[in-house]
Design an enzyme around this catalytic site. Sequence first.
Site, short mmCIF file in Angstrom:
data_model
loop_
_atom_site.label_atom_id
_atom_site.label_comp_id
_atom_site.label_asym_id
_atom_site.label_seq_id
_atom_site.Cartn_x
_atom_site.Cartn_y
_atom_site.Cartn_z
N TYR A 111 0.85 -1.20 0.00
CA TYR A 111 0.00 0.00 0.00
C TYR A 111 0.89 1.26 0.00
O TYR A 111 0.66 2.19 -0.77
CB TYR A 111 -0.92 0.00 1.22
N HIS B 125 1.40 4.20 -2.97
CA HIS B 125 1.12 5.62 -2.70
C HIS B 125 2.37 6.49 -2.74
O HIS B 125 2.26 7.71 -2.74
CB HIS B 125 0.37 5.77 -1.37
N TYR C 233 -5.06 16.91 0.58
CA TYR C 233 -5.42 15.51 0.80
C TYR C 233 -4.22 14.75 1.33
O TYR C 233 -3.15 14.77 0.73
CB TYR C 233 -5.91 14.92 -0.52
N TRP D 180 -7.78 2.84 -10.63
CA TRP D 180 -7.04 2.92 -9.36
C TRP D 180 -7.76 2.11 -8.27
O TRP D 180 -7.12 1.34 -7.54
CB TRP D 180 -6.88 4.38 -8.93
#
Length: 135
Positions: A17, A21, A40, A75
Site C-alpha cells: 500500500y 502511494h 489531501y 485505481w
Amino acid sequence: MRVCFRSSVQPELMDEYKERHAAVWPEMLSALKSAGWNNYSLFLAPDGQLIGYLECEDYEAAQAQMALTGVNARWQAEMANLFADSDLPPDQGFEIIEEVFNLEDQLAAAGAVPEPAGATHIDKDPAHEYQKEQA
C-alpha cells in the site's frame, strides 16, 4: 469543508500500500485535484488503520466527480485487494469521522488573533523579568 475518514488496509499488505502511494499515477493526481480534493493526506497506523483527510467545497460532489473518471475506476480496482473487509470499492467504503474541534474555527469565533509560529513575545514588564531570574 474538512473531511476525515478511516478504512483498514490488510496489515500484511501495508508495505505494498505504501509503495503504491509513494508513486501515485500522475493522471490520478490530476483527477483528484480537478475534482476538488485539496490538502489531501493519508495516514497509516501500524495495525493497518488508514486515516484520510481532505479539504473540499462539497465532499459528495468531489466523490461524484472522481466516480466519473476512468482513472479512478482503474485505481480503485488496483487498490481493492489491499483493503480489509470491504465489499465496496475502497473509496466508497470510507467511514467519515465527525470533526469535533478545529483550532482556527474556534479562534475565529472567539475573535482571537494567534501569534505567528516562531514569533517571540517580548515582555517589557520589569516585574516579570525579576520573576524569571528568581525561578
